[in-house]
Scaffold this active site. Structure first.
Site, PDB file in Angstrom:
ATOM      1  N   GLU A  99       7.256  -1.337  -0.266  1.00 20.85           N
ATOM      2  CA  GLU A  99       7.169  -0.012  -1.007  1.00 20.85           C
ATOM      3  C   GLU A  99       7.223   0.826  -0.006  1.00 20.85           C
ATOM      4  O   GLU A  99       7.123   0.560   1.234  1.00 20.85           O
ATOM      5  CB  GLU A  99       5.414  -0.326  -1.261  1.00 20.85           C
ATOM      6  N   CYS A 120       6.512   7.874   3.715  1.00 21.73           N
ATOM      7  CA  CYS A 120       5.934   6.243   4.220  1.00 21.73           C
ATOM      8  C   CYS A 120       6.667   5.493   4.136  1.00 21.73           C
ATOM      9  O   CYS A 120       6.506   4.732   3.170  1.00 21.73           O
ATOM     10  CB  CYS A 120       4.152   6.502   3.784  1.00 21.73           C
ATOM     11  N   CYS A 127       3.204  -8.450   7.156  1.00 20.63           N
ATOM     12  CA  CYS A 127       2.771  -8.016   8.563  1.00 20.63           C
ATOM     13  C   CYS A 127       2.095  -9.301   9.182  1.00 20.63           C
ATOM     14  O   CYS A 127       1.273  -9.931   8.682  1.00 20.63           O
ATOM     15  CB  CYS A 127       1.723  -6.926   8.440  1.00 20.63           C
ATOM     16  N   CYS A 131      -4.623  -7.394  10.790  1.00 20.83           N
ATOM     17  CA  CYS A 131      -5.819  -6.332  10.904  1.00 20.83           C
ATOM     18  C   CYS A 131      -6.813  -6.836   9.893  1.00 20.83           C
ATOM     19  O   CYS A 131      -6.328  -7.110   8.472  1.00 20.83           O
ATOM     20  CB  CYS A 131      -5.650  -4.811  11.028  1.00 20.83           C
ATOM     21  N   CYS A 134      -6.807  -4.443   6.433  1.00 18.85           N
ATOM     22  CA  CYS A 134      -5.610  -4.116   5.877  1.00 18.85           C
ATOM     23  C   CYS A 134      -5.192  -4.897   4.744  1.00 18.85           C
ATOM     24  O   CYS A 134      -5.428  -6.079   4.861  1.00 18.85           O
ATOM     25  CB  CYS A 134      -4.702  -4.068   6.928  1.00 18.85           C
ATOM     26  N   SER A 206       3.943   4.712  13.803  1.00 24.29           N
ATOM     27  CA  SER A 206       2.498   4.224  13.942  1.00 24.29           C
ATOM     28  C   SER A 206       2.356   2.833  14.517  1.00 24.29           C
ATOM     29  O   SER A 206       2.967   2.096  13.869  1.00 24.29           O
ATOM     30  CB  SER A 206       1.572   4.474  12.674  1.00 24.29           C
ATOM     31  N   ASN A 305     -10.353   3.163   2.837  1.00 22.42           N
ATOM     32  CA  ASN A 305     -10.533   2.916   1.494  1.00 22.42           C
ATOM     33  C   ASN A 305     -10.456   1.451   1.178  1.00 22.42           C
ATOM     34  O   ASN A 305      -9.634   0.347   1.615  1.00 22.42           O
ATOM     35  CB  ASN A 305      -8.710   3.225   1.180  1.00 22.42           C
ATOM     36  N   CYS A 348      -0.958   4.946   2.271  1.00 20.10           N
ATOM     37  CA  CYS A 348       0.053   3.990   3.303  1.00 20.10           C
ATOM     38  C   CYS A 348      -0.561   2.944   3.692  1.00 20.10           C
ATOM     39  O   CYS A 348      -0.068   2.148   4.398  1.00 20.10           O
ATOM     40  CB  CYS A 348       0.091   5.260   4.475  1.00 20.10           C
TER      41      CYS A 348
HETATM   42  N1  SAH Z   1       1.147  -1.487  11.753  1.00 19.22           N
HETATM   43  C1  SAH Z   1       1.153  -0.016  12.074  1.00 19.22           C
HETATM   44  C2  SAH Z   1       1.739   0.531  10.977  1.00 19.22           C
HETATM   45  C3  SAH Z   1       0.920   0.604   9.507  1.00 19.22           C
HETATM   46  S1  SAH Z   1       0.166   1.869   9.513  1.00 19.22           S
HETATM   47  C4  SAH Z   1      -0.043   0.367  12.511  1.00 19.22           C
HETATM   48  O1  SAH Z   1      -0.968  -0.330  12.323  1.00 19.22           O
HETATM   49  O2  SAH Z   1      -0.208   1.531  12.887  1.00 19.22           O
HETATM   50  C5  SAH Z   1      -0.862   1.912   8.274  1.00 19.22           C
HETATM   51  C6  SAH Z   1      -2.160   2.807   8.668  1.00 19.22           C
HETATM   52  O3  SAH Z   1      -3.039   2.563   7.647  1.00 19.22           O
HETATM   53  C7  SAH Z   1      -2.727   2.018   9.787  1.00 19.22           C
HETATM   54  O4  SAH Z   1      -3.461   3.091  10.661  1.00 19.22           O
HETATM   55  C8  SAH Z   1      -3.880   1.197   9.248  1.00 19.22           C
HETATM   56  O5  SAH Z   1      -4.762   0.851  10.295  1.00 19.22           O
HETATM   57  C9  SAH Z   1      -4.328   2.194   7.916  1.00 19.22           C
HETATM   58  N2  SAH Z   1      -4.947   1.271   7.056  1.00 19.22           N
HETATM   59  C10 SAH Z   1      -4.868   0.007   6.852  1.00 19.22           C
HETATM   60  N3  SAH Z   1      -5.485  -0.437   5.701  1.00 19.22           N
HETATM   61  C11 SAH Z   1      -6.426   0.843   5.403  1.00 19.22           C
HETATM   62  C12 SAH Z   1      -7.299   1.081   4.406  1.00 19.22           C
HETATM   63  N4  SAH Z   1      -7.816   0.189   3.743  1.00 19.22           N
HETATM   64  N5  SAH Z   1      -8.120   2.332   4.444  1.00 19.22           N
HETATM   65  C13 SAH Z   1      -7.330   3.257   5.225  1.00 19.22           C
HETATM   66  N6  SAH Z   1      -6.603   3.075   6.195  1.00 19.22           N
HETATM   67  C14 SAH Z   1      -5.893   1.693   6.123  1.00 19.22           C
END
Ligand code: SAH
Length: 377
Positions: A99, A120, A127, A131, A134, A206, A305, A348
């Site tokens: 996406e 984005c 991935c 995390c 996520c 990021s 979120n 994102c």
């Molecule tokens: N892997 C990289 C790029 C992904 S960025 C990174 O971790 O930075 C996606 C962003 O959205 C990251 O900051 C991630 O931590 C955040 N993210 C992931 N799940 C989320 C959620 N449920 N609510 C808010 N932000 C979230």
């Protein structure tokens, strides 16, 4: 958008630099200026195939079409509207999906202006970093995107909407620094005057904190911005939610960020998702203040979120503001996003692998997994 236009074995030219295009044109026995024409058709005019490239000799177009394509994906679905966030589900040559998300107005974010359009982009299918909060990593890691597939996300969206993309954030699916060579190659093409012409200062990469690659990126010549998904100011908190922290604990991450800070003019951004009872303790805000000040970093606080199937939720607005106010009082530039639903974080941070079934596109099921949140997990 017929599926037959995607030729499985053909290489996409969208991942080649102008020098490489020049080689290819020379091989075909054509003068060098043809490479410039080719690049203009591909990147500026976004020509979907060689047939449209009317000022190139027919013989060259035919020779190119035998081995190359200028599209390797197609838009399978678009959700959202012109005024809000639009998500584009893209089907890749191998049938996988990624996406990419277009965010029309981008006030106060990553140096963006309210009238600018931010895209984005994803850097991987799935991935591997797991995390705990996520959605993108829920179904695991499938593969890296090629440079062409990263560039094409921009080209497809510009072609589909007729609008130029002004800002790019590498905050879609995947860990961009785990796909270093393809991502940096894509950035070069996206930035080049012969390519998409997006200013390096309008691109933000990021990362979840891959320390060695951050050091390497500090020597990358283009002045892109760097955002760190920090989400915890101490190791015990970060260990609970980001397994990458056990590989590169904060002392290593911050040593790499110090190198970045010394070498680069661009300010760093720390992203910090606020998750109730996990990382929203006000003591975290105090430690975070010190860390941000030491590196002159800006902090983006993002209320979590909710992701279906995961137990986390955002803290109360009062707690969010108290957390922010500690940072502000310490002299740190901090922002807190208070919008709900369609905000950029929802767009994102919540990209998930999709799969196609007879009924259409569905989200892949959340795999059975134990969500371990203990420090020693
Ligand atoms: N892997 C990289 C790029 C992904 S960025 C990174 O971790 O930075 C996606 C962003 O959205 C990251 O900051 C991630 O931590 C955040 N993210 C992931 N799940 C989320 C959620 N449920 N609510 C808010 N932000 C979230």
């Amino acid at each position: 958008m017929s599926r037959t236009c995607l030729k499985d074995t053909h290489v996409s030219l969208l991942g080649l630099t102008q020098a490489e295009l020049a080689e290819l044109v020379a091989e075909a026995g054509q003068p060098a200026f043809r490479a410039g024409q080719l690049a203009e058709w591909m990147f500026q005019r976004r020509a979907p195939d060689f047939g449209a490239m009317s000022n190139l000799p027919a013989a060259l177009r035919m020779a190119l079409a035998e081995r190359y394509v200028t599209r390797s994906m197609e838009i399978a679905a678009v959700t959202g509207s012109r005024d809000t966030t639009r998500k584009f589900l893209l089907r890749l040559q191998d049938g996988r999906y990624v996406e990419t998300v277009l965010i029309p107005a981008n006030p106060a974010l990553y140096g963006g202006r309210a009238d600018r359009r931010t895209l984005c982009v994803s850097s991987q299918v799935g991935c591997a970093y797991d995390c705990k909060f996520c959605a993108s990593g829920l179904a695991g890691f499938t593969r890296n995107l090629t440079a062409a597939e990263i560039v094409e996300q921009v080209v497809q969206v510009e072609q589909n909407t007729g609008e130029r993309v002004d800002n790019l954030v590498f905050m879609g699916m995947g860990e961009p620094l785990a796909n270093f060579s393809n991502v940096t190659r894509a950035i070069e093409i996206l930035n080049a005057p012969w390519g998409l012409g997006i200013g390096a200062r309008h691109m933000t990469l990021s990362t979840s904190g891959l320390a060695p690659q951050i050091r390497k990126l500090a020597d990358f010549p283009l002045q892109i911005r760097l955002a760190i998904s920090l989400h915890g100011a101490t190791d015990p908190v970060r260990d609970r939610i980001m397994p990458v922290n056990r590989k590169y604990p904060l002392v290593e991450l911050f040593a790499a960020l110090e190198v970045w800070h010394q070498k680069r003019k661009q300010h760093l951004t720390f992203e910090y998702i606020l998750i109730e009872g996990v990382n929203d303790d006000l003591e975290q805000a105090r430690v975070l203040s010190g860390r941000a000040r030491a590196l002159e970093a800006k902090v983006n606080l993002i209320p979590y979120n909710t992701v279906e199937g995961l137990p986390w939720k955002r803290p109360s607005v009062e707690r969010q503001e108290a957390f922010r106010d500690i940072l502000l009082r310490a002299g740190v530039k901090a922002t807190l996003r208070l919008e709900k639903g369609h905000d950029i974080a929802a767009a994102c941070g919540q990209l998930r692998l999709k799969q196609e079934t007879a009924e259409g596109i569905i989200e892949s099921p959340v795999p059975e997994r134990r969500i371990t949140i203990g420090a020693g997990a």
